[in-house]
Design a protein around this motif. Structure first.
Motif, PDB file in Angstrom:
ATOM      1  N   TYR A  22      68.269  19.303 104.350  1.00  0.00           N
ATOM      2  CA  TYR A  22      67.948  19.188 102.923  1.00  0.00           C
ATOM      3  C   TYR A  22      68.590  17.948 102.301  1.00  0.00           C
ATOM      4  O   TYR A  22      68.089  17.429 101.311  1.00  0.00           O
ATOM      5  CB  TYR A  22      68.352  20.458 102.183  1.00  0.00           C
ATOM      6  CG  TYR A  22      67.524  21.648 102.597  1.00  0.00           C
ATOM      7  CD1 TYR A  22      66.143  21.634 102.431  1.00  0.00           C
ATOM      8  CD2 TYR A  22      68.100  22.769 103.190  1.00  0.00           C
ATOM      9  CE1 TYR A  22      65.360  22.704 102.827  1.00  0.00           C
ATOM     10  CE2 TYR A  22      67.321  23.844 103.584  1.00  0.00           C
ATOM     11  CZ  TYR A  22      65.955  23.813 103.404  1.00  0.00           C
ATOM     12  OH  TYR A  22      65.176  24.868 103.798  1.00  0.00           O
ATOM     13  N   LEU A  71      74.244  25.037  99.378  1.00  0.00           N
ATOM     14  CA  LEU A  71      73.422  26.250  99.492  1.00  0.00           C
ATOM     15  C   LEU A  71      72.102  25.874 100.153  1.00  0.00           C
ATOM     16  O   LEU A  71      71.349  25.060  99.624  1.00  0.00           O
ATOM     17  CB  LEU A  71      73.171  26.842  98.101  1.00  0.00           C
ATOM     18  CG  LEU A  71      72.168  27.999  98.051  1.00  0.00           C
ATOM     19  CD1 LEU A  71      72.688  29.215  98.794  1.00  0.00           C
ATOM     20  CD2 LEU A  71      71.847  28.355  96.606  1.00  0.00           C
ATOM     21  N   ALA A  72      71.846  26.471 101.300  1.00  0.00           N
ATOM     22  CA  ALA A  72      70.626  26.131 102.033  1.00  0.00           C
ATOM     23  C   ALA A  72      70.110  27.352 102.785  1.00  0.00           C
ATOM     24  O   ALA A  72      70.881  28.053 103.441  1.00  0.00           O
ATOM     25  CB  ALA A  72      70.907  25.003 103.030  1.00  0.00           C
ATOM     26  N   GLN A  78      62.746  31.327 103.626  1.00  0.00           N
ATOM     27  CA  GLN A  78      62.837  31.267 102.162  1.00  0.00           C
ATOM     28  C   GLN A  78      61.951  32.334 101.517  1.00  0.00           C
ATOM     29  O   GLN A  78      60.996  32.803 102.119  1.00  0.00           O
ATOM     30  CB  GLN A  78      62.445  29.870 101.667  1.00  0.00           C
ATOM     31  CG  GLN A  78      63.531  28.851 101.989  1.00  0.00           C
ATOM     32  CD  GLN A  78      63.221  27.464 101.472  1.00  0.00           C
ATOM     33  OE1 GLN A  78      62.202  27.228 100.832  1.00  0.00           O
ATOM     34  NE2 GLN A  78      64.099  26.523 101.768  1.00  0.00           N
ATOM     35  N   GLY A  79      62.325  32.707 100.279  1.00  0.00           N
ATOM     36  CA  GLY A  79      61.528  33.669  99.530  1.00  0.00           C
ATOM     37  C   GLY A  79      61.774  35.114  99.931  1.00  0.00           C
ATOM     38  O   GLY A  79      61.033  36.013  99.548  1.00  0.00           O
ATOM     39  N   ARG A  80      62.838  35.343 100.711  1.00  0.00           N
ATOM     40  CA  ARG A  80      63.156  36.715 101.140  1.00  0.00           C
ATOM     41  C   ARG A  80      64.444  37.233 100.503  1.00  0.00           C
ATOM     42  O   ARG A  80      64.982  38.241 100.949  1.00  0.00           O
ATOM     43  CB  ARG A  80      63.291  36.752 102.661  1.00  0.00           C
ATOM     44  CG  ARG A  80      61.974  36.496 103.401  1.00  0.00           C
ATOM     45  CD  ARG A  80      62.190  36.491 104.908  1.00  0.00           C
ATOM     46  NE  ARG A  80      63.009  37.611 105.327  1.00  0.00           N
ATOM     47  CZ  ARG A  80      63.690  37.664 106.476  1.00  0.00           C
ATOM     48  NH1 ARG A  80      63.615  36.657 107.320  1.00  0.00           N
ATOM     49  NH2 ARG A  80      64.432  38.699 106.780  1.00  0.00           N
ATOM     50  N   GLY A  81      64.966  36.507  99.520  1.00  0.00           N
ATOM     51  CA  GLY A  81      66.172  36.984  98.837  1.00  0.00           C
ATOM     52  C   GLY A  81      67.478  36.505  99.453  1.00  0.00           C
ATOM     53  O   GLY A  81      68.564  36.852  98.987  1.00  0.00           O
ATOM     54  N   ILE A  82      67.395  35.669 100.497  1.00  0.00           N
ATOM     55  CA  ILE A  82      68.625  35.247 101.199  1.00  0.00           C
ATOM     56  C   ILE A  82      69.468  34.316 100.322  1.00  0.00           C
ATOM     57  O   ILE A  82      70.696  34.435 100.255  1.00  0.00           O
ATOM     58  CB  ILE A  82      68.271  34.589 102.557  1.00  0.00           C
ATOM     59  CG1 ILE A  82      67.572  35.612 103.450  1.00  0.00           C
ATOM     60  CG2 ILE A  82      69.524  34.031 103.233  1.00  0.00           C
ATOM     61  CD1 ILE A  82      67.039  35.057 104.762  1.00  0.00           C
ATOM     62  N   SER A 104      77.076  25.095  89.312  1.00  0.00           N
ATOM     63  CA  SER A 104      76.223  24.518  90.344  1.00  0.00           C
ATOM     64  C   SER A 104      75.599  23.248  89.784  1.00  0.00           C
ATOM     65  O   SER A 104      75.240  23.199  88.612  1.00  0.00           O
ATOM     66  CB  SER A 104      75.120  25.517  90.699  1.00  0.00           C
ATOM     67  OG  SER A 104      74.176  24.890  91.522  1.00  0.00           O
ATOM     68  N   LEU A 105      75.517  22.239  90.598  1.00  0.00           N
ATOM     69  CA  LEU A 105      74.748  21.038  90.234  1.00  0.00           C
ATOM     70  C   LEU A 105      73.509  21.064  91.110  1.00  0.00           C
ATOM     71  O   LEU A 105      73.620  21.020  92.337  1.00  0.00           O
ATOM     72  CB  LEU A 105      75.573  19.782  90.505  1.00  0.00           C
ATOM     73  CG  LEU A 105      76.626  19.483  89.451  1.00  0.00           C
ATOM     74  CD1 LEU A 105      77.624  18.461  89.964  1.00  0.00           C
ATOM     75  CD2 LEU A 105      75.971  18.960  88.183  1.00  0.00           C
ATOM     76  N   GLN A 108      67.381  23.288  91.374  1.00  0.00           N
ATOM     77  CA  GLN A 108      66.721  24.607  91.474  1.00  0.00           C
ATOM     78  C   GLN A 108      67.061  25.471  90.258  1.00  0.00           C
ATOM     79  O   GLN A 108      67.705  26.516  90.366  1.00  0.00           O
ATOM     80  CB  GLN A 108      67.166  25.308  92.766  1.00  0.00           C
ATOM     81  CG  GLN A 108      67.011  24.483  94.010  1.00  0.00           C
ATOM     82  CD  GLN A 108      65.560  24.214  94.390  1.00  0.00           C
ATOM     83  OE1 GLN A 108      64.649  24.840  93.851  1.00  0.00           O
ATOM     84  NE2 GLN A 108      65.342  23.293  95.301  1.00  0.00           N
ATOM     85  N   VAL A 110      65.242  27.343  88.123  1.00  0.00           N
ATOM     86  CA  VAL A 110      64.675  28.699  88.012  1.00  0.00           C
ATOM     87  C   VAL A 110      65.402  29.652  88.961  1.00  0.00           C
ATOM     88  O   VAL A 110      65.759  30.782  88.589  1.00  0.00           O
ATOM     89  CB  VAL A 110      63.151  28.686  88.284  1.00  0.00           C
ATOM     90  CG1 VAL A 110      62.592  30.099  88.271  1.00  0.00           C
ATOM     91  CG2 VAL A 110      62.452  27.832  87.242  1.00  0.00           C
ATOM     92  N   PHE A 111      65.641  29.180  90.178  1.00  0.00           N
ATOM     93  CA  PHE A 111      66.356  30.023  91.144  1.00  0.00           C
ATOM     94  C   PHE A 111      67.731  30.426  90.596  1.00  0.00           C
ATOM     95  O   PHE A 111      68.097  31.614  90.612  1.00  0.00           O
ATOM     96  CB  PHE A 111      66.515  29.270  92.482  1.00  0.00           C
ATOM     97  CG  PHE A 111      67.489  29.925  93.409  1.00  0.00           C
ATOM     98  CD1 PHE A 111      67.148  31.068  94.110  1.00  0.00           C
ATOM     99  CD2 PHE A 111      68.772  29.411  93.555  1.00  0.00           C
ATOM    100  CE1 PHE A 111      68.067  31.694  94.947  1.00  0.00           C
ATOM    101  CE2 PHE A 111      69.704  30.030  94.388  1.00  0.00           C
ATOM    102  CZ  PHE A 111      69.343  31.176  95.086  1.00  0.00           C
ATOM    103  N   LYS A 114      67.656  32.955  87.881  1.00  0.00           N
ATOM    104  CA  LYS A 114      67.451  34.311  88.418  1.00  0.00           C
ATOM    105  C   LYS A 114      68.744  34.875  89.000  1.00  0.00           C
ATOM    106  O   LYS A 114      68.870  36.076  89.193  1.00  0.00           O
ATOM    107  CB  LYS A 114      66.353  34.300  89.457  1.00  0.00           C
ATOM    108  CG  LYS A 114      65.017  33.990  88.829  1.00  0.00           C
ATOM    109  CD  LYS A 114      63.819  34.402  89.634  1.00  0.00           C
ATOM    110  CE  LYS A 114      62.590  34.304  88.733  1.00  0.00           C
ATOM    111  NZ  LYS A 114      61.356  34.651  89.365  1.00  0.00           N
TER     112      LYS A 114
END
Ligand SMILES: CC(C)(COP(=O)(O)OP(=O)(O)OC[C@H]1O[C@@H](n2cnc3c(N)ncnc32)[C@H](O)[C@@H]1OP(=O)(O)O)[C@@H](O)C(=O)NCCC(=O)NCCS
Length: 151
Positions: A22, A71-72, A78-82, A104-105, A108, A110-111, A114
């Motif tokens: 990433y 965070l990766a 992805q998309g499974r709540g991990i 956090s900088l 993301q 929206v993530f 949440k």
């Protein structure tokens, strides 16, 4: 079933691969193997059936402030709540240390919303700016969004 645990030295190659993949896409800052090894006590991994699918680390910036870094989550997972589980783990560890604010900088927004974070001004975190940001290749033209959660 996803299990989150502290990283061990055997995880370093996989963590290095996840983070730097990433970093290549400019979503994360790159980490060297040495930096991962030196900071291993602050790195957590999410594992399923023995495979590391995600990573997050906790950096303490001062007595009142900590930061979630690196965070990766593997693209295929992805998309499974991990990601959220990893952020929850970092929040739990920050609380255990008695540190009242986690930042956090990130790109993301929206993530992180949440996960309970809200957008803040970078000026609200002078420790971060003056200890870390000035050494960062993105400084002073950093376009990452600063977000925080009070614990
Ligand atoms: C950002 C990242 C960690 C999210 O991990 P993930 O495991 O896919 O996220 P989750 O499945 O836990 O998502 C939790 C919630 O956020 C949402 N979400 C996740 N990524 C999102 C995005 N890019 N945009 C909008 N919403 C997103 C999910 O839909 C989910 O919503 P829900 O609770 O309403 O169902 C992952 O996409 C990643 O590794 N990205 C590349 C590296 C990166 O940008 N890291 C963050 C740097 S600070």
């Amino acid at each position: 079933m996803i299990k989150v645990r502290k990283a061990v030295l055997n995880d370093i190659d996989r963590v290095y691969e996840l983070v730097n993949q990433y970093a290549g896409e400019e979503l994360l800052l790159p980490r060297t193997r040495d930096s991962l090894i030196i900071n291993i006590q602050s790195i957590f991994v999410a594992e399923e059936a023995g495979e590391v699918l995600g990573v997050a680390s906790l950096a303490i910036l001062g007595q009142d402030l900590a930061e979630i870094r690196s965070l990766a989550v593997d693209k295929k997972a992805q998309g499974r709540g991990i990601g959220k589980i990893l952020v929850e783990k970092i929040i739990e560890e920050t609380k255990k240390l008695g540190i009242p604010k986690l930042i956090s900088l990130t790109y993301q927004v929206v993530f992180f919303e949440k996960c309970g974070f809200t957008v803040i001004n970078k000026e609200e975190m002078p420790q971060k700016v003056w200890t870390d940001c000035i050494h960062c290749p993105k400084f002073p033209a950093c376009d990452e969004i600063a977000m925080a959660i009070s614990l």
